[in-house]
Design a protein around this motif. Structure first.
Motif, PDB file in Angstrom:
ATOM      1  N   GLU A 145       8.814  11.598  -0.778  1.00  0.00           N
ATOM      2  CA  GLU A 145       9.820  10.353   0.198  1.00  0.00           C
ATOM      3  C   GLU A 145       9.580  11.072   1.383  1.00  0.00           C
ATOM      4  N   LYS A 146       9.122  12.351   1.526  1.00  0.00           N
ATOM      5  CA  LYS A 146       8.853  12.843   3.077  1.00  0.00           C
ATOM      6  C   LYS A 146       7.415  12.309   3.431  1.00  0.00           C
ATOM      7  N   VAL A 147       6.522  12.210   2.490  1.00  0.00           N
ATOM      8  CA  VAL A 147       5.263  11.825   2.977  1.00  0.00           C
ATOM      9  C   VAL A 147       5.376  10.139   3.442  1.00  0.00           C
ATOM     10  N   LEU A 148       6.192   9.406   2.634  1.00  0.00           N
ATOM     11  CA  LEU A 148       6.236   8.166   3.032  1.00  0.00           C
ATOM     12  C   LEU A 148       7.027   7.816   4.643  1.00  0.00           C
ATOM     13  N   LYS A 149       8.174   8.732   4.822  1.00  0.00           N
ATOM     14  CA  LYS A 149       8.709   8.575   5.863  1.00  0.00           C
ATOM     15  C   LYS A 149       7.823   9.121   7.215  1.00  0.00           C
ATOM     16  N   ASN A 150       7.299  10.165   6.833  1.00  0.00           N
ATOM     17  CA  ASN A 150       6.440  10.818   7.979  1.00  0.00           C
ATOM     18  C   ASN A 150       5.270   9.748   8.479  1.00  0.00           C
ATOM     19  N   ILE A 151       4.406   9.090   7.437  1.00  0.00           N
ATOM     20  CA  ILE A 151       3.516   8.286   7.676  1.00  0.00           C
ATOM     21  C   ILE A 151       4.175   7.127   8.664  1.00  0.00           C
ATOM     22  N   VAL A 152       5.164   6.615   8.237  1.00  0.00           N
ATOM     23  CA  VAL A 152       5.758   5.435   9.001  1.00  0.00           C
ATOM     24  C   VAL A 152       6.279   5.969  10.338  1.00  0.00           C
ATOM     25  N   LYS A 153       6.765   7.047  10.390  1.00  0.00           N
ATOM     26  CA  LYS A 153       7.431   7.649  11.850  1.00  0.00           C
ATOM     27  C   LYS A 153       6.194   7.978  12.598  1.00  0.00           C
ATOM     28  N   LEU A 154       5.163   8.352  12.191  1.00  0.00           N
ATOM     29  CA  LEU A 154       4.098   8.962  13.094  1.00  0.00           C
ATOM     30  C   LEU A 154       3.285   7.545  13.477  1.00  0.00           C
ATOM     31  N   SER A 155       3.117   6.570  12.667  1.00  0.00           N
ATOM     32  CA  SER A 155       2.363   5.410  13.074  1.00  0.00           C
ATOM     33  C   SER A 155       3.429   4.597  14.182  1.00  0.00           C
ATOM     34  N   ILE A 156       4.328   4.389  13.933  1.00  0.00           N
ATOM     35  CA  ILE A 156       5.252   3.761  14.972  1.00  0.00           C
ATOM     36  C   ILE A 156       5.199   4.460  16.401  1.00  0.00           C
ATOM     37  N   LYS A 157       5.384   5.835  16.290  1.00  0.00           N
ATOM     38  CA  LYS A 157       5.343   6.660  17.546  1.00  0.00           C
ATOM     39  C   LYS A 157       4.070   6.497  18.220  1.00  0.00           C
TER      40      LYS A 157
ATOM     41  N   CYS B 101       2.785  15.261  10.748  1.00  0.00           N
ATOM     42  CA  CYS B 101       1.536  15.183  10.379  1.00  0.00           C
ATOM     43  C   CYS B 101       0.738  16.284   9.260  1.00  0.00           C
ATOM     44  N   HIS B 102       1.400  17.413   9.555  1.00  0.00           N
ATOM     45  CA  HIS B 102       0.563  18.747   8.495  1.00  0.00           C
ATOM     46  C   HIS B 102       1.357  18.342   7.402  1.00  0.00           C
ATOM     47  N   GLN B 103       2.769  18.026   7.098  1.00  0.00           N
ATOM     48  CA  GLN B 103       3.348  17.561   5.969  1.00  0.00           C
ATOM     49  C   GLN B 103       2.515  16.734   5.105  1.00  0.00           C
ATOM     50  N   VAL B 104       2.038  15.457   5.880  1.00  0.00           N
ATOM     51  CA  VAL B 104       1.577  14.458   5.054  1.00  0.00           C
ATOM     52  C   VAL B 104       0.206  15.079   4.589  1.00  0.00           C
ATOM     53  N   PHE B 105      -0.455  15.633   5.130  1.00  0.00           N
ATOM     54  CA  PHE B 105      -1.738  16.119   4.909  1.00  0.00           C
ATOM     55  C   PHE B 105      -1.756  17.241   4.038  1.00  0.00           C
ATOM     56  N   ASP B 106      -0.872  18.030   4.164  1.00  0.00           N
ATOM     57  CA  ASP B 106      -0.757  19.292   3.061  1.00  0.00           C
ATOM     58  C   ASP B 106      -0.551  18.737   1.923  1.00  0.00           C
TER      59      ASP B 106
ATOM     60  N   LEU C  19       0.661  -1.223   0.019  1.00  0.00           N
ATOM     61  CA  LEU C  19      -0.044   0.090   0.009  1.00  0.00           C
ATOM     62  C   LEU C  19       0.743   1.263   0.107  1.00  0.00           C
ATOM     63  N   LEU C  20       2.044   1.313   0.700  1.00  0.00           N
ATOM     64  CA  LEU C  20       2.765   2.381   1.071  1.00  0.00           C
ATOM     65  C   LEU C  20       3.648   2.612  -0.219  1.00  0.00           C
ATOM     66  N   ASP C  21       4.080   1.638  -0.836  1.00  0.00           N
ATOM     67  CA  ASP C  21       4.776   1.605  -2.140  1.00  0.00           C
ATOM     68  C   ASP C  21       3.861   2.200  -3.298  1.00  0.00           C
ATOM     69  N   ASN C  22       2.731   1.694  -3.225  1.00  0.00           N
ATOM     70  CA  ASN C  22       1.739   2.371  -4.381  1.00  0.00           C
ATOM     71  C   ASN C  22       1.205   3.730  -4.101  1.00  0.00           C
ATOM     72  N   LEU C  23       1.052   3.956  -2.902  1.00  0.00           N
ATOM     73  CA  LEU C  23       0.957   5.400  -2.401  1.00  0.00           C
ATOM     74  C   LEU C  23       2.137   6.323  -2.954  1.00  0.00           C
ATOM     75  N   TYR C  24       3.477   5.736  -2.567  1.00  0.00           N
ATOM     76  CA  TYR C  24       4.591   6.632  -3.052  1.00  0.00           C
ATOM     77  C   TYR C  24       4.818   6.787  -4.585  1.00  0.00           C
ATOM     78  N   ARG C  25       4.355   5.545  -5.373  1.00  0.00           N
ATOM     79  CA  ARG C  25       4.498   5.771  -6.743  1.00  0.00           C
ATOM     80  C   ARG C  25       3.610   6.739  -7.218  1.00  0.00           C
ATOM     81  N   LEU C  26       2.234   6.727  -6.720  1.00  0.00           N
ATOM     82  CA  LEU C  26       1.403   7.758  -7.211  1.00  0.00           C
ATOM     83  C   LEU C  26       1.842   9.122  -6.811  1.00  0.00           C
TER      84      LEU C  26
END
Length: 226
Positions: free
Chosen positions: A97-109, A183-188, A73-80
């Motif tokens: 790339e920032k969106v991908l990393k920030n989603i992962v970091k926030l979820s793990i935190k 979080c803001h970066q992802v949704f922005d 899912l993340l790979d395809n979101l990144y490709r899109l």
């Protein structure tokens, strides 16, 4: 209630955080110190926070934390996102790339907050609301893909903004300003008009990639992860 999956599960599922401790690294954003009343716990939380950066920065590191379905899912979101920025000069090419990393970091935190019993009774309604808002946004994406000429940019933007609001309401009292900025970066990015038009506009060249993402979302919905 478990919340080690998505901020989009999707959008990522964090597995047992003990696996994170197998790697060493430096990173940013994390937990405000001193909130637990225990020096040992505070130090432990800081150590886990510092490990996140380098682990998440590589595909191999992310594979330790994310299951195969979420990886797809993340790979395809990144490709899109990557294809969208290439076709739209108004979008920053560094953002996918920032969106991908920030989603992962926030979820793990958020998973670490739960694992270390940092989430209280007052947070439970927020977790329910996060799940509900993410599911609604995901179902909207599926609907707009499957039903021709159904795309409603205002509706999708409002759905995504609802996700932003409820996630911020949860992390605001638990994580640092840097995590809130993530979080803001992802949704922005995912609410940017040019991104949405590139993905959902009529005759979009990104439709095949969107189809792959929708397939992953449907699997997540069917499995109850969204």
């Amino acid at each position: 209630m478990e919340l080690q999956s998505w901020l989009l599960y999707h959008l990522v599922a964090a597995n047992d955080c003990n696996q994170v401790m197998q790697s060493a690294a430096t990173g940013g954003g994390g937990f405000p110190g001193g909130s637990s009343g225990s020096r040992a716990r505070d130090l432990g939380l800081r150590a886990q926070k510092k490990i996140l950066g380098r682990v998440i920065s590589t595909g191999a590191g992310r594979s330790l934390l994310i299951d195969d379905a979420t990886t797809s899912l993340l790979d395809n979101l990144y490709r899109l996102a990557e294809k969208a920025v290439k076709k739209n000069p108004g979008l920053d090419k560094k953002q996918p790339e920032k969106v991908l990393k920030n989603i992962v970091k926030l979820s793990i935190k958020i998973g670490l907050l739960q694992r270390n019993q940092q989430l209280g009774v007052a947070d439970e309604p927020k977790i329910v609301e996060i799940r509900s808002s993410l599911r609604a946004a995901a179902m909207a994406v599926v609907s707009f893909y499957e039903l021709e000429f159904s795309f409603d940019k205002l509706y999708l933007t409002r759905s995504l903004e609802r996700c932003r609001t409820v996630i911020q309401s949860l992390i605001g009292s638990h994580l640092t300003d840097k995590s809130q900025d993530r979080c803001h970066q992802v949704f922005d990015f995912v609410t940017h008009p040019e991104f949405l038009e590139a993905v959902f506009g009529q005759n979009s060249e990104l439709r095949p990639t969107l189809g792959l993402l929708v397939n992953d979302i449907n699997k997540a919905l069917d499995a109850g992860h969204l």
